[in-house]
Design an enzyme around this catalytic site. Structure first.
Site, PDB file in Angstrom:
ATOM      1  N   GLU A   1       0.835  -1.201   0.000  1.00 57.32           N
ATOM      2  CA  GLU A   1       0.000   0.000   0.000  1.00 57.32           C
ATOM      3  C   GLU A   1       0.871   1.254   0.000  1.00 57.32           C
ATOM      4  OE1 GLU A   1      -3.454   2.076   2.805  1.00 57.32           O
ATOM      5  OE2 GLU A   1      -1.938   0.757   3.712  1.00 57.32           O
TER       6      GLU A   1
ATOM      7  N   CYS B   1      -5.068  -2.838   3.334  1.00 60.07           N
ATOM      8  CA  CYS B   1      -4.635  -2.642   4.722  1.00 60.07           C
ATOM      9  C   CYS B   1      -5.791  -2.737   5.722  1.00 60.07           C
ATOM     10  CB  CYS B   1      -3.905  -1.308   4.828  1.00 60.07           C
ATOM     11  SG  CYS B   1      -2.915  -1.126   6.347  1.00 60.07           S
TER      12      CYS B   1
ATOM     13  N   LYS C   1     -10.073   1.867  -1.356  1.00 57.02           N
ATOM     14  CA  LYS C   1     -10.030   1.514   0.060  1.00 57.02           C
ATOM     15  C   LYS C   1     -11.357   1.931   0.688  1.00 57.02           C
ATOM     16  CE  LYS C   1      -6.998   1.692   4.097  1.00 57.02           C
ATOM     17  NZ  LYS C   1      -5.695   2.169   4.631  1.00 57.02           N
TER      18      LYS C   1
END
Length: 519
Positions: free
Chosen positions: A269, A378, A344
């Site tokens: 990321e 993440c 995300k």
């Protein structure tokens, strides 16, 4: 700013059967590949396509013919004049093609000079191998050129030259590629094509063995499930002078993954934040938008690399500005030239505070040439509902690019990734950054121990860790994963978490495209 049109960055690449419409481009490519040698006549290609259309293949990139290969099937006979191209290939007409034979004989393979270095020959060799498996053929035999030999002919015999190429002391653009694609040198053929002055008339006699071959079977005896090979990069952050230096570092890992014939490579990321080291320092929120200005270069670079190195690339994640809103976005660059993206969905407090990132609102699952995959950036892997949705949509592996500054942050990602494997009977691969970026706020320190995780059961690794990096060093891990093993585990594992969910008591409900769905 309008969202970037990913179609402008995509390459359209496909392996397909040759047609007569390709003839003019084919001959032009042949002239450039083999200057001074006799080209195919229209009657040759017509005969090949009539006799054995499945064996005449090409690679097309953005509508242009980039590579081609020709072949026929023969019944293996050690006494056959394999040294005589005119006899074996019927002077290129392949009227001696035997559909009931057991050996695929490769007549020719060529790559347009403009597309060399993109491993297109590997795509064609892989297509030939799949043809062998589908038709239950025992082997591929080819006679290969050695076009580099004329540079050494005064000091080395042809045999000595080939031995040095096999030992990797000399690079030959044809033989080196054939050896890399699993062929072994079984002999040397003098006077194979006297007009081939670069090879001084010589050719190698090469063989590839089909391990799935079943003698006497009319077609493939059983459906083999090939393992999927993935490469996870643990990437060291360092200052760079510009995008070219960043690209050079990335290409090293892409080349490595390609050398090991990986199907996927995963980057971390926001590893692109190292580009902030080469721009004027500014406040974090402004820096994030400055980083987003690199997105077109980033898309161009990774699209080309995925095709060039024949590997599906999960390009970590990168900031992108759409309609004035900043998103943290992960892109999937297919080796077929396609591009997919996953926003995300859950934004950490620090991302919101320092960068001003906004969340996405959709779980994507991507169809690839190796099955269905998902990407969770993440923090997203720490929310089990997202993986439930991805698993319901058919994902077999979840790729997690992450970026954590402390061991505590890393452990949250790791432990949740392992939990998702158990809950959903799938694999999870995580890739993080290490190293430091002085003076780049909110991206100055990093902690990572990247890994590939499996369900926890007897048929998998003892500790449910398929492979793992050492912490905080730049390295890669490469591992093979078996999707068929996942299917069997879901159906008959020691525990069956997916099947044993109490959906009459609880369930995941999500919104997508204005509709409501339940898992």
């Amino acid at each position: 700013m309008e969202p970037l049109d990913l179609k402008q960055f995509e390459w359209k690449i496909k392996v397909r059967q040759l047609t007569m419409d390709d003839f003019d481009e084919l001959v032009e490519m042949e002239k450039q590949c083999f200057p001074g040698m006799q080209t195919w006549g229209r009657e040759h290609i017509e005969s090949q396509l009539t006799t054995f259309p499945e064996g005449q293949l090409c690679v097309e990139i953005d509508g242009r013919l980039a590579a081609s290969s020709s072949s026929l099937i023969l019944d293996y006979d050690p006494a056959l004049e394999w040294h005589n191209w005119k006899a074996v290939a019927d002077d290129g007409y392949i009227r001696n093609h035997n559909p009931k034979g057991d050996t695929l004989y490769g007549i020719e393979i060529m790559v347009h000079p403009e597309f060399r270095g993109m491993k297109l020959s590997r795509r064609l060799y892989d297509a030939r191998k799949e043809l062998c498996r589908t038709k239950n053929l025992s082997r591929i035999i080819i006679a290969g050129r050695i076009p580099g030999y004329h540079h050494y002919a005064k000091t080395l015999s042809a045999r000595e030259y080939i031995e040095k190429v096999v030992d990797k002391a000399i690079y030959d653009q044809v033989l080196t590629a054939q050896l890399a694609n699993g062929f072994s040198v079984e002999g040397l053929i003098p006077n194979y094509l006297p007009s081939d002055t670069e090879s001084c008339g010589y050719a190698t006699y090469l063989d590839w063995t089909n391990l799935d071959y079943v003698p006497g079977a009319k077609r493939k005896f059983h459906s083999t499930v090939e393992q999927i090979r993935i490469c996870v990069v643990q990437y060291q952050m360092r200052s760079v002078k510009g995008f070219d230096e960043f690209a050079q570092q990335c290409e090293f890992f892409l080349d490595t993954a390609s050398d090991y014939k990986c199907d996927f490579i995963l980057f971390p990321e926001l590893f692109t934040t190292q580009l902030l080291s080469c721009v004027e320092p500014t406040r974090p929120g402004q820096a994030a938008r400055r980083l987003a200005e690199f997105t077109p270069q980033y898309l161009d670079f990774f699209t080309e690399m995925a095709v060039k190195y024949n590997v599906n690339v999960i390009g970590g994640s990168q900031f992108v500005v759409e309609h004035g809103t900043l998103y943290n976005t992960s892109y999937l660059f297919g080796r077929d030239g396609s591009i997919g993206k996953q926003y995300k969905i859950h934004i950490t407090p620090s991302e919101r505070k320092w960068w001003g990132v906004s969340p996405g609102d959709r779980v994507e699952v991507f169809d690839t040439d190796c099955g269905r995959i998902a990407i969770q950036i993440c923090y997203d892997i720490e929310f089990p509902e997202l993986t439930r949705i991805a698993a319901q949509k058919g994902a077999q592996i979840v790729f997690v690019p992450f970026n954590t500054d402390t061991r505590h942050g890393y452990l949250r990602v790791r432990h949740c990734a392992q939990a998702r494997c158990v809950e959903n009977h799938l694999y999870v691969a995580i890739s993080g950054c290490t190293g430091n970026l002085p003076f780049v706020e909110n991206a100055d320190i990093h902690y990572a121990q990247s890994g590939i995780f499996t369900p926890a059961d007897v048929e998998f690794a003892r500790d449910a860790v398929a492979a793992e990096c050492n912490p905080n060093v730049e390295t890669v891990i490469i591992h093979d994963l078996d999707f068929e093993q996942l299917r069997r585990h879901r159906e008959s594992g020691s525990v069956q978490n997916w099947n044993d969910r109490r959906t009459e008591l609880y369930r995941v409900v999500y919104q997508e495209d204005g509709n409501s769905f339940e898992v």
